[in-house]
Scaffold this motif. Structure first.
Motif, short mmCIF file in Angstrom:
data_model
loop_
_atom_site.label_atom_id
_atom_site.label_comp_id
_atom_site.label_asym_id
_atom_site.label_seq_id
_atom_site.Cartn_x
_atom_site.Cartn_y
_atom_site.Cartn_z
N UNK A 91 32.65 1.99 46.90
CA UNK A 91 33.54 1.86 48.05
C UNK A 91 34.61 0.85 47.71
N UNK A 92 35.81 1.06 48.25
CA UNK A 92 36.89 0.14 47.97
C UNK A 92 38.03 0.29 48.96
N UNK A 93 39.09 -0.48 48.71
CA UNK A 93 40.26 -0.50 49.57
C UNK A 93 41.50 -0.31 48.68
N UNK A 94 42.42 0.54 49.11
CA UNK A 94 43.64 0.81 48.35
C UNK A 94 44.56 -0.39 48.49
N UNK A 106 42.96 0.47 43.32
CA UNK A 106 41.92 0.32 44.33
C UNK A 106 41.12 -0.93 43.99
N UNK A 107 40.82 -1.74 45.01
CA UNK A 107 39.98 -2.93 44.82
C UNK A 107 38.57 -2.59 45.29
N UNK A 118 45.02 7.61 39.54
CA UNK A 118 46.15 8.52 39.34
C UNK A 118 46.10 9.59 40.41
N UNK A 119 47.23 10.18 40.73
CA UNK A 119 47.30 11.21 41.77
C UNK A 119 46.41 12.41 41.42
N UNK A 120 46.17 12.65 40.14
CA UNK A 120 45.30 13.76 39.74
C UNK A 120 43.83 13.50 40.08
N UNK A 121 43.46 12.22 40.32
CA UNK A 121 42.08 11.89 40.65
C UNK A 121 41.80 11.83 42.14
N UNK A 122 42.76 12.28 42.97
CA UNK A 122 42.59 12.20 44.42
C UNK A 122 42.02 13.50 44.97
N UNK A 123 41.14 13.38 45.97
CA UNK A 123 40.67 14.53 46.72
C UNK A 123 41.40 14.59 48.05
N UNK A 124 41.49 13.43 48.74
CA UNK A 124 42.24 13.31 49.99
C UNK A 124 43.51 12.50 49.74
N UNK A 125 44.49 12.65 50.63
CA UNK A 125 45.68 11.80 50.54
C UNK A 125 45.31 10.39 50.98
N UNK A 126 45.83 9.40 50.26
CA UNK A 126 45.52 8.01 50.60
C UNK A 126 46.82 7.23 50.73
N UNK A 127 46.75 6.13 51.47
CA UNK A 127 47.86 5.20 51.64
C UNK A 127 47.34 3.79 51.42
N UNK A 128 48.24 2.84 51.36
CA UNK A 128 47.84 1.44 51.19
C UNK A 128 46.99 1.00 52.37
N UNK A 129 46.03 0.11 52.08
CA UNK A 129 45.10 -0.46 53.07
C UNK A 129 44.05 0.55 53.56
N UNK A 130 43.97 1.76 53.01
CA UNK A 130 42.93 2.72 53.39
C UNK A 130 41.62 2.35 52.71
N UNK A 131 40.51 2.60 53.43
CA UNK A 131 39.18 2.43 52.83
C UNK A 131 38.78 3.77 52.22
N UNK A 132 38.30 3.71 50.96
CA UNK A 132 38.01 4.93 50.22
C UNK A 132 36.68 4.83 49.49
#
Length: 151
Positions: A91-94, A106-107, A118-132
């Motif tokens: 778990x982390x935060x963008x 991601x931290x 990298x954008x190729x490693x994304x499943x969902x769209x993310x933005x800054x401060x999102x928890x992922x």
């Protein structure tokens, strides 16, 4: 009239080679003569009970007898309770992400380390401060976050 192929420097090199051979032969004969005079032969080295080399024979009372059946070759078999389950999902935060450049960071919440994403490693769209949630893979310059999902 043809000139000789032998030059002064070639003659000097040949003389040096012959001189080196003679010196080497003399040293070899001197070593042989010294070995015959001393008569010591080859000195012995012993291995003590700890596996160290010594010049004295080991104490036979410290010798340990090992049965051949007790020697295990290979990796011991794992039992069910030996290893705890490892969850690869972290778990982390963008901290930073830029869609125009196609990468971000991601931290990790556990160890506060930054991981490249990298954008190729994304499943969902993310933005800054999102928890992922994400998994790690070894990249060219370190660990990369892959399979990134928004929580």
């Amino acid at each position: 009239m043809a000139r000789s192929q032998q030059t002064y420097s070639k003659k000097e090199k040949e003389k040096k080679k012959l001189k080196k051979r003679e010196e080497k032969q003399k040293k070899k004969e001197a070593r042989k003569a010294a070995a015959k005079e001393s008569g010591d032969g080859i000195p012995f080295a012993y291995v003590d009970h700890n596996g160290n080399l010594t010049d004295t024979p080991p104490d036979p009372s410290l010798k340990v007898k090992v049965e051949a059946e007790n020697i295990v070759l290979g990796i011991p078999k794992k039992e069910e309770g030996d290893q705890e389950e490892f969850d690869p999902v972290r778990k982390g935060k963008v901290s930073y992400f830029n869609y125009s450049k196609g990468f971000g960071f991601i931290i990790d919440t556990e160890n506060q380390e930054k991981y490249f994403v990298h954008v190729s490693g994304l499943i969902d769209e993310i933005n800054e401060e999102d928890h992922v949630t994400f998994e790690l893979e070894k990249g060219m310059k370190g660990m990369n976050a892959v399979r990134v999902k928004q929580v």
